[in-house]
Motif scaffolding. Structure first.
Motif, PDB file in Angstrom:
ATOM      1  N   ILE B 139       0.830  -1.201   0.000  1.00 44.40           N
ATOM      2  CA  ILE B 139       0.000   0.000   0.000  1.00 44.40           C
ATOM      3  C   ILE B 139       0.867   1.254   0.000  1.00 44.40           C
ATOM      4  O   ILE B 139       0.512   2.267  -0.570  1.00 44.40           O
ATOM      5  CB  ILE B 139      -0.966  -0.029   1.207  1.00 44.40           C
ATOM      6  N   SER B 140       2.043   1.154   0.643  1.00 46.91           N
ATOM      7  CA  SER B 140       2.881   2.343   0.740  1.00 46.91           C
ATOM      8  C   SER B 140       3.679   2.624  -0.523  1.00 46.91           C
ATOM      9  O   SER B 140       4.081   3.758  -0.754  1.00 46.91           O
ATOM     10  CB  SER B 140       3.846   2.209   1.915  1.00 46.91           C
ATOM     11  N   LEU B 141       3.945   1.591  -1.328  1.00 41.42           N
ATOM     12  CA  LEU B 141       4.701   1.842  -2.555  1.00 41.42           C
ATOM     13  C   LEU B 141       3.764   2.399  -3.613  1.00 41.42           C
ATOM     14  O   LEU B 141       2.750   1.788  -3.904  1.00 41.42           O
ATOM     15  CB  LEU B 141       5.311   0.533  -3.068  1.00 41.42           C
ATOM     16  N   PRO B 142       4.100   3.542  -4.201  1.00 42.41           N
ATOM     17  CA  PRO B 142       3.248   4.067  -5.259  1.00 42.41           C
ATOM     18  C   PRO B 142       3.262   3.140  -6.482  1.00 42.41           C
ATOM     19  O   PRO B 142       4.279   2.492  -6.752  1.00 42.41           O
ATOM     20  CB  PRO B 142       3.893   5.404  -5.609  1.00 42.41           C
ATOM     21  N   PHE B 144       3.494   3.551  -9.640  1.00 46.80           N
ATOM     22  CA  PHE B 144       4.498   3.716 -10.687  1.00 46.80           C
ATOM     23  C   PHE B 144       5.857   3.186 -10.243  1.00 46.80           C
ATOM     24  O   PHE B 144       6.613   2.642 -11.040  1.00 46.80           O
ATOM     25  CB  PHE B 144       4.594   5.176 -11.123  1.00 46.80           C
ATOM     26  N   PHE B 145       6.127   3.277  -8.922  1.00 47.24           N
ATOM     27  CA  PHE B 145       7.409   2.787  -8.452  1.00 47.24           C
ATOM     28  C   PHE B 145       7.450   1.254  -8.434  1.00 47.24           C
ATOM     29  O   PHE B 145       8.487   0.655  -8.709  1.00 47.24           O
ATOM     30  CB  PHE B 145       7.721   3.360  -7.066  1.00 47.24           C
ATOM     31  N   ILE B 148       8.366   0.372 -11.870  1.00 47.71           N
ATOM     32  CA  ILE B 148       9.790   0.573 -12.135  1.00 47.71           C
ATOM     33  C   ILE B 148      10.616  -0.556 -11.526  1.00 47.71           C
ATOM     34  O   ILE B 148      11.511  -1.108 -12.158  1.00 47.71           O
ATOM     35  CB  ILE B 148      10.244   1.941 -11.579  1.00 47.71           C
ATOM     36  N   LEU B 149      10.268  -0.935 -10.284  1.00 49.22           N
ATOM     37  CA  LEU B 149      11.002  -2.024  -9.632  1.00 49.22           C
ATOM     38  C   LEU B 149      10.869  -3.322 -10.416  1.00 49.22           C
ATOM     39  O   LEU B 149      11.853  -4.044 -10.624  1.00 49.22           O
ATOM     40  CB  LEU B 149      10.487  -2.227  -8.200  1.00 49.22           C
ATOM     41  N   ILE B 151      10.175  -3.691 -13.601  1.00 47.72           N
ATOM     42  CA  ILE B 151      10.924  -3.580 -14.857  1.00 47.72           C
ATOM     43  C   ILE B 151      12.406  -3.797 -14.586  1.00 47.72           C
ATOM     44  O   ILE B 151      13.087  -4.548 -15.290  1.00 47.72           O
ATOM     45  CB  ILE B 151      10.705  -2.199 -15.507  1.00 47.72           C
ATOM     46  N   PHE B 152      12.879  -3.156 -13.517  1.00 48.14           N
ATOM     47  CA  PHE B 152      14.297  -3.265 -13.202  1.00 48.14           C
ATOM     48  C   PHE B 152      14.681  -4.723 -12.927  1.00 48.14           C
ATOM     49  O   PHE B 152      15.704  -5.213 -13.403  1.00 48.14           O
ATOM     50  CB  PHE B 152      14.625  -2.380 -12.001  1.00 48.14           C
ATOM     51  N   ALA B 260      -8.756   3.894 -13.812  1.00 42.19           N
ATOM     52  CA  ALA B 260      -8.092   5.182 -13.636  1.00 42.19           C
ATOM     53  C   ALA B 260      -6.586   5.004 -13.457  1.00 42.19           C
ATOM     54  O   ALA B 260      -5.786   5.715 -14.053  1.00 42.19           O
ATOM     55  CB  ALA B 260      -8.674   5.902 -12.432  1.00 42.19           C
ATOM     56  N   THR B 263      -3.936   4.542 -16.240  1.00 40.17           N
ATOM     57  CA  THR B 263      -3.216   5.679 -16.812  1.00 40.17           C
ATOM     58  C   THR B 263      -1.748   5.632 -16.430  1.00 40.17           C
ATOM     59  O   THR B 263      -0.860   5.800 -17.266  1.00 40.17           O
ATOM     60  CB  THR B 263      -3.813   6.994 -16.282  1.00 40.17           C
ATOM     61  N   ILE B 264      -1.500   5.379 -15.117  1.00 39.05           N
ATOM     62  CA  ILE B 264      -0.130   5.382 -14.628  1.00 39.05           C
ATOM     63  C   ILE B 264       0.624   4.168 -15.159  1.00 39.05           C
ATOM     64  O   ILE B 264       1.722   4.285 -15.696  1.00 39.05           O
ATOM     65  CB  ILE B 264      -0.128   5.374 -13.090  1.00 39.05           C
ATOM     66  N   THR B 267       1.553   4.391 -18.686  1.00 37.75           N
ATOM     67  CA  THR B 267       2.678   5.278 -18.935  1.00 37.75           C
ATOM     68  C   THR B 267       4.000   4.591 -18.624  1.00 37.75           C
ATOM     69  O   THR B 267       4.951   4.678 -19.401  1.00 37.75           O
ATOM     70  CB  THR B 267       2.555   6.549 -18.077  1.00 37.75           C
ATOM     71  N   VAL B 268       4.042   3.884 -17.480  1.00 35.65           N
ATOM     72  CA  VAL B 268       5.289   3.231 -17.091  1.00 35.65           C
ATOM     73  C   VAL B 268       5.683   2.184 -18.130  1.00 35.65           C
ATOM     74  O   VAL B 268       6.846   2.073 -18.506  1.00 35.65           O
ATOM     75  CB  VAL B 268       5.148   2.573 -15.703  1.00 35.65           C
TER      76      VAL B 268
END
Lengths: 325, 324
Positions: B139-142, B144-145, B148-149, B151-152, B260, B263-264, B267-268
């Protein structure tokens, strides 16, 4: 059993976030019960210390950061994309490495956190002011005013906050079309966050106001002819603030995440005043070329900040909820 | 039942009208639509002629009526960026978003419900505590992050899964393209749907756990146990069934949130869906796309809310008795 609408069900779930806290409890509990429950929960103590440290690092950034990322004289493009110290080709001056322009990442994170927190605080305060005012008016006046305000709230509640913020951002960009967007970015961001998050305050305050307004002290104030505005501001407001504090704490974490998301999407803070989200967006371009630290470290800082604030908010909600004690 | 449904329908229509008014206001008053459509060298007379032809000089209520009529027929005007009808642009991108949302909702339910049941039934077990701490971090990790994690980890470091696009798609019918039928399409779906569904998964898990904890304390469960019914029957037939009412509400509402938040995620992962197009529209102030997206998502949310309300009515018999 009365029919429970969708919105009401959702509100009831949200209201669990401390709505039951009796008004005026905050001040009474502070010296005994609450402090006791605070010390009893180890996680909360750790979270409080963590939050405090992060806030200090952010607000004292100019003094504690090893470098000033905005001082053009001290940064050199030759230092660009230096890895963290424990990796090969590192530079001991930069503990967490540098970004694409040769700025120290650790300092960048401190300064970025500062911007994230400022935006977060300002938007929470703005949302609370809007929400409390509308909630007080709706609850106290009742009737048609109440219906109109609460209908707007219902409609807005069906939309996720991030969409509303995105839309407002787009509209603002349309209105300020020719003007440089960077100057207004900060204010647009706060307005869009505030307009996305006011509903929860309004609903909670309205509920408590409707209870309070039938109590004797309000009746008495009315009888002696005190104007409605003063009754609302001086007499009812202090008694409905308890739940508001809980919502504000939880919304601070939410506002920080939303701000970071907007900045990451390129409609929040500009790269000239980078927040944590902007830093991650910049770093994201270098993820594929192996320079992972530029995106990952600001992201971890963001996660740590949000986690700590969330934990504090959770505890506050439980501590103020007499049902759970 | 019919009276209840009609009342809800009327409410839904009022909401849609309000949103339409907002979308119309955006469309008409944010920036000058004519300036966006013509080049710099267009003369003032030509501009006026275009204004007259598009009916921008008519009274505002007439314009609003025309806007609503057009929107009801999926005519949202022409995009400023692409110079193409907005409805065509959306039609091309809707399959991508719906497939992504569907997969992530499925992921959230299939993983979240069993985790919630387990954590609710075995409150003190270390695995439950582990689930709970993971969910708090989730819940605390947004969103989009998280993307990214992932993907990484899976694209850059391990190179198992693609990090952008839909992979190969197959066309079905005249406009629907699907990634479900090719290996690369399915592989491309994994990371985005996990990213999008993770938050919903933690939410569903926590909700089921909380409801389970509440339900197994009730008298009828104690009674069922006293009757000597097997645990499996008590847990799944008696307890789980009664936790599902709030779960359906929340899942319904979360479907809207998934669309909704797409969207994010889009984009990622550079996923060619509606959300990505909407975001580009926000960045380039492409008002027709923005107002069409607003109307479209509002319609989806209102429709979902309506369906959830009706479902509620069927699931919880108490609601039926209480009504006149």
């Amino acid at each position: 059993m009365p029919y429970v609408s969708n919105e009401e069900a959702k509100a009831a779930i949200q209201d669990r976030s401390g709505h039951q806290a009796a008004p005026g409890r905050l001040s009474k509990v502070f010296d005994s019960d609450m402090f006791h429950s605070f010390l009893r929960s180890k996680v909360t103590v750790v979270a409080a210390i963590g939050t405090f440290i992060l806030f200090m690092l952010a607000f004292l950034a100019p003094w504690v950061a090893p470098h000033n990322p905005f001082d053009l004289a001290s940064i050199s493009i030759l230092d660009a994309r230096v890895p963290p110290v424990w990796m090969e080709y590192a530079d001991p001056r930069f503990i967490l490495g540098t970004d694409d322009q040769g700025r120290d990442l650790l300092s960048g994170i401190f300064y970025g956190m500062r911007i994230s927190l400022i935006v977060g605080f300002c938007s929470v305060v703005a949302a609370a002011v809007i929400g409390i005012t509308l909630g007080l008016v709706a609850g106290y006046m009742g009737g048609r005013v109440d219906t109109v305000i609460m209908r707007i709230a219902d409609v807005q509640l069906t939309f996720p906050a991030i969409l509303i913020a995105l839309l407002i951002d787009g509209i603002a960009a349309g209105i300020f079309g020719g003007v440089d967007r960077e100057i207004f970015a900060f204010y647009i961001l706060i307005v869009s966050l505030a307009l996305s998050f006011w509903v929860q305050y309004a609903r909670t305050v309205r509920g408590s106001t409707m209870v309070e307004k039938n109590k004797e002290y309000v009746q008495a104030a009315r009888v002696i002819g005190i104007p409605s505005v003063i009754i609302m501001a001086r007499h009812i407001l202090p008694n409905v603030m308890g739940p508001v504090m809980v919502i504000a704490t939880i919304n601070l974490a939410l506002a920080i995440v939303t701000e970071a998301t907007l900045s990451f999407l390129g409609v929040g803070m500009p790269p000239t005043q980078p927040s944590l989200g902007t830093l991650i967006a910049v770093g994201n371009d270098f993820l594929y070329s192996g320079e992972w630290w530029i995106a990952i470290f600001p992201g971890l800082a963001l996660a740590l900040l949000v986690l700590n604030v969330n934990l504090l908010g959770d505890w506050l909600r439980d501590a103020l909820n007499p049902k759970l004690r | 039942m019919i009276g209840f449904a009609t009342r809800r329908l009327i409410q839904a229509m009022i909401v849609m009208l309000v949103v339409a008014l907002l979308a119309f206001t955006m469309f008409r008053f944010v920036g000058d639509p004519i300036n966006q459509m013509v080049g710099i060298e267009t003369s003032i007379e030509e501009r006026e002629a275009l204004r007259e032809r598009l009916g921008l000089n008519d009274p505002i209520p007439v314009q609003f009526l025309r806007f609503v009529t057009n929107a009801a027929q999926f005519d949202f005007g022409t995009s400023y960026q692409f110079r193409q009808p907005v409805s065509e642009l959306f039609a091309k991108r809707i399959p991508a978003t719906l497939e992504l949302s569907f997969t992530s909702a499925l992921f959230a339910l299939v993983v979240g419900i069993p985790m919630g049941i387990y954590a609710g039934l075995n409150r003190e077990s270390p695995i439950s505590k582990f689930f709970l701490s993971v969910s708090l971090i989730g819940i605390s990790l947004p969103t989009f992050f998280i993307g990214i994690l992932l993907i990484f980890l899976f694209s850059v470091t391990l190179q198992w899964l693609p990090s952008f696009g839909r992979g190969d798609t197959v066309q079905i019918g005249s406009w629907w393209t699907t990634g479900f039928l090719t290996i690369s399409g399915l592989k491309a779906l994994i990371l985005p749907s996990v990213t999008l569904g993770l938050y919903q998964m933690t939410l569903i898990m926590r909700l089921i756990r909380a409801e389970m904890l509440e339900v197994i304390r009730t008298d009828y469960i104690k009674f069922a146990r006293a009757r000597g019914l097997p645990n499996r029957l008590v847990n799944f037939r008696h307890a789980l069934k009664n936790t599902l009412v709030p779960v359906i509400t929340i899942t319904g509402l979360q479907l809207g949130a998934i669309i909704a938040f797409a969207t994010i995620t889009e984009t990622v992962f550079n996923w060619p869906g509606m959300g990505l197009m909407f975001l580009q529209a926000v960045q380039n102030v492409d008002i027709p796309i923005m107002s069409a997206y607003l109307l479209l998502t509002a319609f989806l949310f209102v429709a979902i809310n309506f369906i959830v309300d009706i479902l509620y009515f069927y699931i919880d018999p108490r609601l039926r008795v209480g009504r006149p």
